[in-house]
Design a protein around this motif. Structure first.
Motif, PDB file in Angstrom:
ATOM      1  N   ARG A  88      17.552 -19.768 -53.093  1.00  0.00           N
ATOM      2  CA  ARG A  88      18.197 -21.060 -52.896  1.00  0.00           C
ATOM      3  C   ARG A  88      18.398 -21.423 -51.429  1.00  0.00           C
ATOM      4  N   PHE A  89      18.603 -20.409 -50.577  1.00  0.00           N
ATOM      5  CA  PHE A  89      18.900 -20.715 -49.178  1.00  0.00           C
ATOM      6  C   PHE A  89      18.891 -19.429 -48.373  1.00  0.00           C
ATOM      7  N   GLY A 105      24.665 -28.155 -51.156  1.00  0.00           N
ATOM      8  CA  GLY A 105      23.445 -28.331 -51.928  1.00  0.00           C
ATOM      9  C   GLY A 105      22.382 -29.121 -51.190  1.00  0.00           C
ATOM     10  N   SER A 106      22.797 -30.071 -50.370  1.00  0.00           N
ATOM     11  CA  SER A 106      21.836 -30.851 -49.589  1.00  0.00           C
ATOM     12  C   SER A 106      21.074 -29.975 -48.606  1.00  0.00           C
ATOM     13  N   GLU A 107      21.753 -28.987 -48.006  1.00  0.00           N
ATOM     14  CA  GLU A 107      21.092 -28.072 -47.079  1.00  0.00           C
ATOM     15  C   GLU A 107      20.169 -27.117 -47.826  1.00  0.00           C
ATOM     16  N   SER A 108      20.631 -26.681 -48.995  1.00  0.00           N
ATOM     17  CA  SER A 108      19.793 -25.824 -49.832  1.00  0.00           C
ATOM     18  C   SER A 108      18.509 -26.539 -50.229  1.00  0.00           C
ATOM     19  N   TYR A 109      18.634 -27.788 -50.652  1.00  0.00           N
ATOM     20  CA  TYR A 109      17.470 -28.577 -51.062  1.00  0.00           C
ATOM     21  C   TYR A 109      16.479 -28.733 -49.914  1.00  0.00           C
ATOM     22  N   ALA A 110      16.985 -29.003 -48.717  1.00  0.00           N
ATOM     23  CA  ALA A 110      16.111 -29.155 -47.544  1.00  0.00           C
ATOM     24  C   ALA A 110      15.406 -27.842 -47.221  1.00  0.00           C
ATOM     25  N   ASP A 114      11.374 -27.056 -47.179  1.00  0.00           N
ATOM     26  CA  ASP A 114      10.735 -26.577 -45.953  1.00  0.00           C
ATOM     27  C   ASP A 114      10.001 -25.255 -46.163  1.00  0.00           C
ATOM     28  N   THR A 115      10.482 -24.429 -47.088  1.00  0.00           N
ATOM     29  CA  THR A 115       9.914 -23.097 -47.282  1.00  0.00           C
ATOM     30  C   THR A 115       8.980 -22.997 -48.481  1.00  0.00           C
ATOM     31  N   GLY A 116       8.767 -24.110 -49.183  1.00  0.00           N
ATOM     32  CA  GLY A 116       7.851 -24.108 -50.321  1.00  0.00           C
ATOM     33  C   GLY A 116       8.415 -23.498 -51.578  1.00  0.00           C
ATOM     34  N   ASN A 117       9.747 -23.327 -51.644  1.00  0.00           N
ATOM     35  CA  ASN A 117      10.386 -22.840 -52.859  1.00  0.00           C
ATOM     36  C   ASN A 117      10.664 -24.014 -53.796  1.00  0.00           C
ATOM     37  N   PRO A 118      10.847 -23.761 -55.093  1.00  0.00           N
ATOM     38  CA  PRO A 118      11.216 -24.839 -56.009  1.00  0.00           C
ATOM     39  C   PRO A 118      12.459 -25.563 -55.495  1.00  0.00           C
ATOM     40  N   ALA A 119      12.394 -26.867 -55.373  1.00  0.00           N
ATOM     41  CA  ALA A 119      13.457 -27.635 -54.724  1.00  0.00           C
ATOM     42  C   ALA A 119      14.423 -28.210 -55.752  1.00  0.00           C
ATOM     43  N   TYR A 120      15.557 -27.527 -55.914  1.00  0.00           N
ATOM     44  CA  TYR A 120      16.594 -27.959 -56.839  1.00  0.00           C
ATOM     45  C   TYR A 120      17.965 -28.044 -56.189  1.00  0.00           C
TER      46      TYR A 120
END
Length: 218
Positions: A88-89, A105-110, A114-120
């Motif tokens: 997640r982060f 959560g907004s920072e986690s989503y960004a 940026d890292t190509g992980n599933p964006a939730y």
């Protein structure tokens, strides 16, 4: 041992069973109870906690960590993972002794984008769930801490946190949405405090946190 690209997190139902999963993980974790620990979690925001000027449930969830050790800690390699086995982060910077750091959560989503992980975002369930803190060091991925929260902890603008900061016991911070039940953790009357050490009671409304963060960053 999980790979650096995926964490293996046992599946479990929400509530007490999820909490039991965290206990089991920590019992077998070589890296558990390190200096950096999970400190406070808010899974069901009902206001603009990240100070963006707009409320969004995905963006306004948050997780806070604390450095309980005597020395500063480089946070590179410290990652959060959800119960769905996805990262997640990853934290960054240096955390001073006794200091806390929050991720919204907004920072986690960004970070996920940026890292190509599933964006939730943090994707904290509102019916109970779990979040875990891991450390990537060399070839190893070590569990540092884990917390399983129940349904009553994930109601509007309630958080769960260590009391005092970094201590062994978790309490319900329900100052904005009082809890009258008898399921642990019980009501404390404390107000959630993302990015700040707990002061209870503290008459702060969640809509003011954007302004508070701006003041603290000056």
């Amino acid at each position: 041992m999980p790979s650096r690209n995926q964490v293996r997190f046992p599946r479990a139902r929400a509530g007490a069973r999820v909490a039991a999963v965290c206990v089991a993980l920590l019992v077998h974790a070589a890296g558990a109870r390190a200096g950096v620990l999970l400190n406070e979690i808010l899974a069901d925001p009902a206001a603009d906690w990240d100070g963006s000027g707009a409320y969004q449930s995905r963006d306004d969830e948050w997780v806070e960590i604390v450095n309980t050790g005597p020395d500063p800690v480089d946070l590179a390699g410290y990652r959060l993972a959800g119960a769905d086995s996805s990262w997640r982060f990853e934290f960054s910077g240096v955390l001073a002794p006794g200091a806390v750091q929050v991720v919204f959560g907004s920072e986690s989503y960004a970070w996920e984008q940026d890292t190509g992980n599933p964006a939730y975002g943090l994707r904290l369930s509102n019916t109970g769930g779990a979040i875990s803190l891991w450390r990537l060091t060399g070839p190893d991925t070590l569990l540092v801490d884990c917390y399983g929260y129940q349904d009553h902890e994930a109601e509007d603008d309630r958080s769960s946190g260590r009391m005092p900061d970094g201590g062994p016991d978790w309490e319900l911070f329900d100052g904005l949405n009082p809890y009258t039940g008898d399921t642990a953790p019980l009501a404390s009357g404390c107000v959630p405090s993302p990015g700040a050490t707990i002061s209870c009671p503290t008459p702060v409304r969640p809509t003011t946190w954007g302004r508070v963060k701006q003041i603290e960053n000056r």
